[in-house]
Design a protein around this motif. Structure first.
Motif, PDB file in Angstrom:
ATOM      1  N   ILE A   1       0.837  -1.205   0.000  1.00 57.68           N
ATOM      2  CA  ILE A   1       0.000   0.000   0.000  1.00 57.68           C
ATOM      3  C   ILE A   1       0.870   1.254   0.000  1.00 57.68           C
ATOM      4  O   ILE A   1       0.599   2.224  -0.715  1.00 57.68           O
ATOM      5  N   LEU A   2       1.946   1.237   0.810  1.00 55.84           N
ATOM      6  CA  LEU A   2       2.813   2.408   0.909  1.00 55.84           C
ATOM      7  C   LEU A   2       3.492   2.719  -0.416  1.00 55.84           C
ATOM      8  O   LEU A   2       3.407   3.841  -0.936  1.00 55.84           O
ATOM      9  N   PHE A   3       4.163   1.710  -0.986  1.00 55.03           N
ATOM     10  CA  PHE A   3       4.886   1.940  -2.242  1.00 55.03           C
ATOM     11  C   PHE A   3       3.922   2.168  -3.401  1.00 55.03           C
ATOM     12  O   PHE A   3       4.222   2.913  -4.331  1.00 55.03           O
ATOM     13  N   GLY A   4       2.746   1.524  -3.348  1.00 55.26           N
ATOM     14  CA  GLY A   4       1.760   1.760  -4.401  1.00 55.26           C
ATOM     15  C   GLY A   4       1.296   3.202  -4.415  1.00 55.26           C
ATOM     16  O   GLY A   4       1.139   3.814  -5.479  1.00 55.26           O
TER      17      GLY A   4
ATOM     18  N   ILE B   1       4.120   5.398  -5.869  1.00 57.84           N
ATOM     19  CA  ILE B   1       4.264   5.239  -7.318  1.00 57.84           C
ATOM     20  C   ILE B   1       3.138   5.959  -8.051  1.00 57.84           C
ATOM     21  O   ILE B   1       3.354   6.633  -9.064  1.00 57.84           O
ATOM     22  N   ILE B   2       1.909   5.831  -7.530  1.00 55.43           N
ATOM     23  CA  ILE B   2       0.775   6.501  -8.177  1.00 55.43           C
ATOM     24  C   ILE B   2       0.954   8.019  -8.161  1.00 55.43           C
ATOM     25  O   ILE B   2       0.723   8.703  -9.159  1.00 55.43           O
TER      26      ILE B   2
ATOM     27  N   PHE C   1       3.629   9.126 -10.698  1.00 59.32           N
ATOM     28  CA  PHE C   1       3.230   9.123 -12.093  1.00 59.32           C
ATOM     29  C   PHE C   1       2.099  10.108 -12.377  1.00 59.32           C
ATOM     30  O   PHE C   1       1.909  10.513 -13.514  1.00 59.32           O
ATOM     31  N   SER C   2       1.347  10.481 -11.353  1.00 56.48           N
ATOM     32  CA  SER C   2       0.204  11.361 -11.591  1.00 56.48           C
ATOM     33  C   SER C   2       0.602  12.827 -11.624  1.00 56.48           C
ATOM     34  O   SER C   2      -0.026  13.625 -12.297  1.00 56.48           O
ATOM     35  N   GLU C   3       1.659  13.231 -10.903  1.00 60.29           N
ATOM     36  CA  GLU C   3       2.040  14.639 -10.848  1.00 60.29           C
ATOM     37  C   GLU C   3       2.442  15.211 -12.205  1.00 60.29           C
ATOM     38  O   GLU C   3       1.978  16.279 -12.578  1.00 60.29           O
ATOM     39  N   PRO C   4       3.305  14.541 -13.004  1.00 61.68           N
ATOM     40  CA  PRO C   4       3.636  15.112 -14.320  1.00 61.68           C
ATOM     41  C   PRO C   4       2.421  15.218 -15.210  1.00 61.68           C
ATOM     42  O   PRO C   4       2.271  16.143 -15.982  1.00 61.68           O
TER      43      PRO C   4
END
Length: 754
Positions: free
Chosen positions: A524-527, A530-531, A534-537
């Motif tokens: 849950i933490l690493f997921g 990662i999300i 990838f969502s910020e750019p």
């Protein structure tokens, strides 16, 4: 040898639990239980001296185990087998059973008991018994538990060592238990034992697995390591006075054991664990060179172990015992008879219950003589006098104690006493007592002692002397941990040790729930990381494109996201139309007029003053550089019908010093509100005067447009916050314009010439 094997095979094949218990095949559980109890009493090896009594007792126990369990009983009725581990109900069962009968292994040859060992039968644990008896008792003594099962060949190898360890540790006070993995699967799961053989230690409700080579020395050390650290303090000439004098702070007697061995005996540690809530334990090694003063002061016999128990008097022990072979029973009895001080302090409900038990029978009356006192030095003489009186006046029916009024206020309020001596008798577990206070209070004088003595004598002659009835609340636990995080830290530490222990010894089945929890949390933490990465750019690209297409739309989105800064857009030829002329209905653009010299200072001040209003979606913030568009301000005011005032202005007033002016522009309705810098001075206390001057300046626009007084740049926007509040309230005067002037300097110049 062959004859013996054949006879045993026949005996085993003809084994019938119904015949052994003497019941029919249709007998109910109640009848089977009655028959079992009757035969057990008859054939118990301790009562029946017949050489066959032990074998018969084992057969009776095994028969009852089969018939008391419906599944095993049905298995025996169908197939004639007694061991649930053997395959049954299969098509090849009869062939296997015939093969088993023809190929029988002699039990004595493999030293493998087909029935449970009689030595282990008295230690057998059941799930209900474990939770109701063993688990609570583990807070008083450690338990060593063996997990075994039928046909466990590895269990055979550790059996001799186990028996020797039991014979050594059980007399010392270690609890022994045996769990059959086949019959007590629920209990084995609770302990976390999934394989045989396993050896488990149980202390304070915590389970610890034994992972070393099964030898007697390792098992003994394992039990010793289960006990908490610092149960016994090493005492010598340097620290014995501090140890003995800590009775007042600890509210416990002190016990010293003198012995020749260098290490503290395990028996002494186990005794200290059992009575750790009542007595402090110290150990004096007689071979130590720093105990000369101790040996001389207390006249210790160095040829035999000695135990000295000290209470309030640190110069003279209250009780002494010496014995060459110190047994557990003697040691427990010695400590149990001296586990309270002469006058202990009531620090918990548990001590109160033990010192002043509830009345059971008329001949077992127990009276509690309670001194209510304080902790200050002024109370010490009275407390010392009460202790002297209790030491001299010893009666079996009397128990002397004291409480601190500040720490046990509910109890003292129920007894309606401050500093006094109260005699009470408990009548029920609910807290009901009969009591009477000693008249005259308590100061520790001889008169007080005489009066207390008379009333105690009167009480023993006439129990009805106690006349007042009351219900006492439960006592505060003064020994409870001060920090509520302590139990949590201890639980976390135990949990980490459990994880480390499981990983170290690769007990993956036991560790599976813990590992599953850890990996789920990490996933849950690493997921999430990662999300987000990838969502910020992806979110920034649409914002950039929107900024190019429409700065107004970008300002709205930024303000709706509540950034911790204010975005101020410059009014240029590109942004002027969208930020003013074509502004959405209901939206207002707040524009700061500045110059190149004052740009940085005014922008910082402007952002600070309007920050609290930046959350509004109808407000936009911009700035206009007067050095680039020097005629725009004058053109705006001329278009607002101020021509009659402009005649009195000098020629240079076409481009006045308007740095610090703020305009609220409504592009749709074609009006604006004007803020002009106001000199506030160094004294900010005159806020009402400055506010009136600010409003007069704003209203003075109709009276003419003149140059502001000389004000330092960083003070020009001091009253902008108040002006913004009036803007939001809608109380500012609105100045209408027929048309918005453009930023084109040439156009403004032509307009001025005409």
């Amino acid at each position: 040898f062959e004859t013996n094997k054949i006879s045993k095979s026949i005996a085993t094949s003809e084994y019938d639990p119904y015949k052994i218990l003497g019941v029919s095949r249709s007998a109910g559980q109640a009848e089977i239980k009655r028959a079992y109890k009757k035969l057990v009493r008859e054939w118990h090896p301790d009562k029946n001296k017949d050489p066959k009594a032990e074998d018969m007792f084992i057969k009776i126990s095994k028969s009852y185990e089969i018939l008391s369990n419906e599944e095993r009983r049905a298995n025996f009725d169908r197939y004639g087998q007694m061991d649930e581990n053997q395959p049954f109900g299969q098509s090849h069962h009869q062939g296997f059973h015939g093969f088993h009968r023809s190929f029988y292994f002699d039990e004595s040859f493999f030293h493998f008991p087909r029935s449970r060992d009689f030595a282990d039968s008295k230690y057998m644990l059941h799930h209900a018994q474990f939770n109701s008896e063993i688990l609570p008792d583990s807070y008083k003594r450690p338990y060593l538990i063996k997990v075994t099962s039928d046909w466990c060949f590895a269990c055979i190898h550790i059996e001799p060592v186990w028996k020797e360890a039991v014979q050594e540790l059980e007399p010392l006070g270690v609890g022994i238990g045996v769990v059959d993995l086949g019959y007590e699967r629920r209990l084995a799961n609770q302990l976390g034992a999934y394989r045989t053989p396993s050896i488990i230690g149980l202390v304070n409700g915590r389970v610890t697995f034994f992972h070393q080579v099964v030898v007697q020395e390792h098992l003994r050390q394992f039990v010793e390591d289960l006990l908490p650290q610092k149960l016994v303090e090493k005492v010598n000439d340097d620290n014995y006075l501090a140890f003995l004098e800590s009775w007042h702070a600890e509210n416990k007697p002190g016990l010293l054991l003198f012995d020749r061995v260098s290490d503290v005996p395990l028996l002494y540690k186990l005794t200290a664990f059992s009575f750790r809530d009542y007595v402090r334990f110290g150990y004096v090694e007689q071979g130590d060179t720093h105990i000369t003063q101790l040996l001389q002061q207390f006249n210790i016999n160095t040829f035999a172990p000695s135990m000295l128990l000290f209470k309030e008097d640190t110069q003279k022990p209250a009780d002494i015992i010496q014995a060459r072979g110190m047994k557990r029973q003697i040691m427990n009895e010695f400590v149990s008879n001296n586990k309270f001080l002469q006058v202990p302090r009531l620090v918990s409900q548990q001590i109160f219950d033990e010192l002043c038990p509830v009345k059971q029978f008329h001949r077992r009356r127990k009276y509690c003589v309670l001194l209510i006192t304080g902790e200050d030095d002024a109370f010490l003489p009275g407390n010392k006098a009460f202790l002297d009186f209790a030491s001299a006046y010893k009666k079996d029916v009397l128990r002397f104690a004291y409480v601190y009024q500040r720490k046990q206020q509910p109890l003292c309020q129920a007894l309606l006493q401050n500093q006094a001596v109260v005699i009470l008798e408990r009548r029920s577990q609910a807290g009901r007592v009969l009591f009477r206070s000693v008249s005259g209070g308590w100061n520790g004088s001889e008169e007080d002692k005489h009066r207390l003595h008379e009333q105690l004598e009167l009480l023993q002659r006439d129990p009805s002397y106690l006349t007042t009835d009351a219900t006492l609340p439960e006592l505060n636990n003064e020994m409870a941990p001060v920090s509520p995080s302590r139990p949590w830290l201890s639980a976390v530490f135990d949990y980490i040790l459990q994880i480390y222990d499981g990983l170290l010894y690769s007990n993956w089945r036991e560790m599976m729930p813990i590992l599953s929890l850890i990996f789920s949390a990490l996933f849950i933490l690493f997921g999430t990381v990662i999300i987000q990465a990838f969502s910020e750019p992806g979110e920034s690209k649409p914002q950039n494109s929107k900024q190019k297409e429409s700065p107004t739309t970008q300002n709205e989105e930024n303000r709706s996201s509540r950034k911790d800064f204010v975005e101020v857009t410059e009014l240029t030829d590109v942004t002027y139309t969208s930020n003013l002329v074509k502004l959405k209905p209901g939206h207002i653009n707040v524009v700061l007029v500045l110059t190149n010299a004052s740009k940085n200072t005014l922008l910082r001040k402007f952002a600070k003053e309007v920050f609290s209003f930046s959350g509004s979606q109808t407000l936009h913030f911009s700035f206009l550089n007067a050095d680039k568009h020097r005629h725009w301000m004058a053109s705006l005011l001329r278009s607002a019908c101020f021509d009659q005032q402009s005649e009195s202005h000098s020629d240079d007033e076409d481009s006045p010093d308007c740095a610090g002016y703020v305009l609220a522009l409504n592009g749709h309705k074609k009006y604006f509100c004007l803020f002009r810098p106001v000199f506030t001075g160094d004294n900010h206390s005159g806020s009402s005067h400055s506010r009136s001057r600010s409003r007069s300046r704003e209203d003075g626009v109709k009276r003419g447009y003149g140059r502001a007084t000389s004000i330092e740049v960083h003070h020009k926007l001091d009253r902008l916050g108040l002006w913004m509040e009036r803007l939001m309230e809608g109380t500012l005067p609105r100045i209408q314009v027929p048309v918005w002037p453009t930023l084109d300097d040439a156009a403004n110049t032509n307009a001025s010439a005409s």
